[in-house]
Design a protein around this motif. Structure first.
Motif, short mmCIF file in Angstrom:
data_model
loop_
_atom_site.label_atom_id
_atom_site.label_comp_id
_atom_site.label_asym_id
_atom_site.label_seq_id
_atom_site.Cartn_x
_atom_site.Cartn_y
_atom_site.Cartn_z
N ARG A 1 0.81 -1.21 0.00
CA ARG A 1 0.00 0.00 0.00
C ARG A 1 0.84 1.27 0.00
O ARG A 1 0.31 2.35 -0.22
N ASN B 1 1.20 2.47 -3.99
CA ASN B 1 0.22 3.38 -4.61
C ASN B 1 -0.37 4.36 -3.58
O ASN B 1 -1.42 4.93 -3.81
N MET C 1 -1.91 4.07 -0.85
CA MET C 1 -3.23 3.83 -0.24
C MET C 1 -3.17 4.09 1.26
O MET C 1 -4.19 4.31 1.90
N LEU D 1 -4.84 7.13 2.94
CA LEU D 1 -6.25 7.18 3.32
C LEU D 1 -6.43 6.90 4.81
O LEU D 1 -7.50 7.12 5.35
N VAL E 1 -3.83 10.53 -6.41
CA VAL E 1 -4.88 10.04 -7.31
C VAL E 1 -4.29 9.72 -8.68
O VAL E 1 -4.55 8.68 -9.28
N ARG F 1 -2.31 6.51 -8.49
CA ARG F 1 -3.12 5.28 -8.47
C ARG F 1 -3.68 4.97 -9.84
O ARG F 1 -4.09 3.84 -10.10
#
Lengths: 282, 542
Positions: free
Chosen positions: A80, A83, A85, A88, A113, A116
């Motif tokens: 993670r 990318n 992630m 978040l 964004v 990703r």
């Protein structure tokens, strides 16, 4: 991953499968392959919890790189990071450099964004949207504003995910009506529809039965011809069967060894890795 | 001691006392039933006053027992043993017919009496033009930037509905000034029947998986509605009313029944049950008429529903209050839905976890418990005193009630948004979606049924509120339907309150008040049943 001291059938199974897997995956890595992802001293904290310590590795192009290790060792966390992630999660903090084709993705000018959109991801639990199969595949195209012949892209993506023959007559039925294995292949079709450079897979077969698992494994090997695949698994046979390179994470969030899969499984340098692979530790 | 123990082992395991547990259990049951039973007794009492079933002839009861009750029990009992799913469908069809009949009453009030059909038609044409333009714009979704599309859509709606005074006529103006305008029933058929035909056509096309079948179903729905309007006057039924009832009640119910049977063949017997109930009621009505049996002298009757307040309880009616309640509901829904859902989306999807957010969190929960009379004071203070609006209008009544239910809408919408699995958000973010794209494409569509259910239940609370309306100076008695946002408004509970306080007399207590309460509760029950059906439907799907 307990039960370490009795040499049971499980252990036998591991060893036979490993040797089988190696002949199939027959090291297709060439040493001069381009490096796509390079991480340098990546550290991750969740609040005060130090989840990853000084992870450095180089992931070559058009290959399958597997990450194995016991639960909670940080292999998914590292995936993670690639990318972003982890952004978040409010309490997560990442330090270090991680470059995708030479560009540090943690630079201030990198939009997560946009990142990703170049790095596709498949999750542990199949998570198609409650939309039709067709709409699931074109979701990425629509949100990324990609133009093109959607019908053709849907057909190609589903064919590459080895799902087309099973669903071609019911593209407009809900993706949730499919079986678990089909749902996961739909998620893979959805991820490759936008043609990302890297495909991250977080234990994509752990929620599936053996038949669906082997379908996913075949698929991963095929996808590696065009994509750089990074796959997290806690199934060592799976890593041995499908990957070109293997990274072994052990408890405490450290990367203990990273090398060609064949070497890791046949002749690991670290005693801890050997113990883990032979089932003496886990 | 030792020997005693030994003997008890020998006899078995012995017994453990459950007396305390048993007493506790039945106390809990009593607590559960207390409120329900008390309310049920009151309702039976009120309903008896309002409907007075005992004043009917014995023959009337006997006739309906033979034509309606007995066949229903027989068919229902047989189905209950063989095919419960079918019985459920039959019950749903009958329920849908009843609820949609009430709903069509409301639609008739709005689209015949409150808004003249021609005005409604002209705005419908304007809306159709604007929506058609918007659909055309979405074809170029990928070429035109988002902000430009939003601006163009807004401009399109504004121009077609309002025009530019002096330069450019709006579409409603043009339609209203047209030299030839269709008569009312044609207008109603086109607007209401058209919407129904569209919905029915799409529904049938989906269940039959055949676009032609859908087209045929939609067309026949429209033809049926028009046919009713032509045939109706010949047998003495008002064409306009018949169009509304056909379009809003008969056609949708029939489509629902037909669609369910198409998807699940084995449910067909359920239609027999529905037919037994409907035909039984009709045959009974015709029979008592022919045989000359007098029905009950109910206070909740046609006269009560269609006339306005009067000095004598016999002639008093609820009509302006019903219309007022409907207008208030529309205003409340239009104001509280976007505000409430917007706040819920912000708090769930965007708000960072900090002190400010927690402060808002706690306050919304507290606001939900603030007494309604305080909201009335707020409405009076803000809208009347500060903004200088006239007292007691539809607009400020609706705005005050909207403020009242806003916390409930926010809380239930947040609940619905929170129940969207996090996997779906992850999948969307993993595809490179922005937060807004994730909210719009994944979160809101998933949460929508829950949001709708919560909003309907909250509207049910608003429809029963009296105190805020009194505070903002809504008139106790209204003799005409409110027709505009700036007209004075009354509402059903306010009218009932007026009858029991201002006009307090034995007559009003025993006749008008129970009748009004029954109507109010029937409307509330219908709204809640829609919410419950919606919730069950979507819960069983996921």
């Amino acid at each position: 991953m307990t039960g370490t001291n009795d040499p049971t059938n499980d252990e036998m199974l591991v060893e036979t499968d490993v040797s089988d897997g190696l002949s199939a995956a027959e090291s297709s890595v060439t040493d001069d392959a381009d490096i796509v992802i390079e991480s340098e001293d990546i550290n991750v904290w969740y609040g005060d919890d130090h989840a990853l310590t000084d992870i450095s590795m180089e992931i070559p192009e058009n290959s399958v790189t597997a990450m194995i290790g016991p639960s909670g060792c940080g292999k998914s966390t590292f995936l993670r990071c690639i990318n972003r992630m982890n952004d978040l999660i409010d309490v997560a903090r990442v330090e270090g450099n991680l470059t995708l084709r030479g560009k540090n993705v943690y630079d201030d000018d990198v939009d997560p964004v946009a990142l990703r959109r170049r790095v596709g991801m498949v999750f542990q639990k199949p998570n198609p949207f409650p939309k039709s199969i067709y709409d699931n595949v074109v979701y990425g195209l629509k949100i990324q504003g990609i133009d093109g012949d959607y019908d053709q892209i849907v057909e190609e993506s589903l064919k590459r995910a080895a799902l087309w023959d099973e669903v071609k007559d019911r593209l407009h039925e809900s993706g949730l009506d499919l079986s678990g294995g089909q749902q996961q292949r739909l998620c893979i079709a959805r991820a490759i529809a936008t043609d990302p450079e890297v495909l991250l897979m977080d234990e994509p077969a752990s929620a599936l039965d053996p038949v669906a698992t082997s379908q996913i494994e075949d698929l991963v090997e095929e996808l590696a011809e065009d994509y750089t695949v990074v796959i997290v698994t806690h199934n060592m046979q799976q890593a041995a069967r499908i990957s070109d390179k293997t990274a072994v994470f052990l408890t405490g969030g450290e990367l203990v060894e990273f090398d060609d899969t064949q070497k890791i499984f046949e002749n690991p340098e670290s005693q801890r890795v050997e113990d883990y692979i032979t089932g003496k530790f886990g | 001691m030792a020997t005693e123990q030994d003997s008890s082992y020998a006899q078995g395991f012995g017994q453990v006392s459950r007396t305390a547990g048993l007493i506790f259990r039945y106390l809990l049951l009593a607590a559960t039933m207390f409120g329900i039973v008390t309310l049920a007794v009151l309702l039976v009492y009120v309903a008896n006053d309002a409907i007075q079933p005992l004043t009917a002839d014995a023959g009337w009861h006997l006739t309906f027992f033979l034509t309606l009750v007995l066949p229903t029990i027989l068919v229902g009992g047989a189905l209950y043993r063989r095919n419960r799913e079918a019985l459920k469908l039959g019950g749903m069809v009958v329920g849908a017919l009843l609820v949609s009949l009430m709903f069509s009453g409301g639609v008739a009030i709005v689209f015949i009496d409150i808004i003249p059909p021609l005005t409604g038609f002209s705005y419908a044409v304007g809306l159709v033009v604007a929506v058609a333009g918007t659909v055309l714009l979405t074809k170029y979704e990928r070429q035109i930037p988002f902000t430009a599309r939003v601006a163009a859509t807004g401009l399109l709606f504004f121009l077609s509905l309002f025009g530019v005074p002096g330069y450019f006529h709006s579409i409603p103006e043009l339609v209203q000034k047209a030299p030839v305008v269709p008569t009312d029933w044609i207008i109603l058929t086109l607007v209401l029947g058209g919407v129904t035909a569209l919905v029915v056509g799409q529904y049938i096309a989906r269940v039959r998986e055949d676009n032609k079948a859908g087209l045929a179903a939609g067309a026949s729905a429209l033809v049926l509605t028009a046919l009713g309007a032509i045939v109706g006057p010949l047998v003495g039924i008002d064409a306009n009313a018949l169009v509304v009832v056909t379009a809003v009640s008969f056609v949708p119910t029939a489509a629902y029944a037909g669609g369910s049977v198409i998807t699940r063949e084995e449910l067909k017997p359920g239609l027999v049950f529905a037919a037994t109930v409907i035909v039984g009621a009709l045959v009974g009505a015709v029979a008592v008429d022919a045989l000359g049996f007098a029905g009950p002298q109910a206070w909740t009757d046609w006269q009560f529903l269609t006339s306005s307040h009067s000095g004598s309880a016999e002639n008093a009616g609820l009509y302006p209050a019903i219309g007022g309640s409907i207008l208030l509901m529309v205003t409340v829904a239009a104001l509280s839905f976007p505000l409430g859902v917007g706040a819920a989306v912000y708090l769930e999807e965007y708000a960072p976890d900090n002190r400010f957010t927690r402060f808002i969190d706690v306050n919304i929960s507290n606001l939900a418990g603030v007494p309604s009379v305080v909201y009335g004071l707020l409405g009076l203070g803000v809208f009347v005193t500060y903004l200088g609006q006239a007292t007691g209008t539809v607009l400020i009544g609706g705005a005050t009630l909207a403020l009242l239910i806003l916390p409930i809408v926010i809380i239930s919408s947040r609940e619905a948004i929170r129940s969207v699995p996090n996997d779906m958000r992850q999948a969307s973010y993993g595809m490179g979606a922005t937060r807004w794209q994730t909210v719009r494409n994944v979160v809101l569509p998933e949460a929508f049924p829950g949001i709708l259910t919560g909003t309907i239940l909250a509207l049910g609370r608003a429809i029963g509120e009296t105190a805020p309306l009194i505070m903002i100076g809504a008139p106790n008695v209204l003799f005409n339907l409110p027709t505009e946002l700036s007209s004075k408004v009354s509402a059903m509970p306010l009218q009932v309150y007026a009858w029991s306080s201002l006009f307090a007399s034995e007559d009003f207590y025993t006749k008008a008040v129970p009748a009004g309460v029954v109507v109010l509760l029937a409307v509330l029950l219908a709204m809640n049943s829609i919410a419950i059906v919606l919730r069950n439907k979507y819960e069983s799907e996921t």
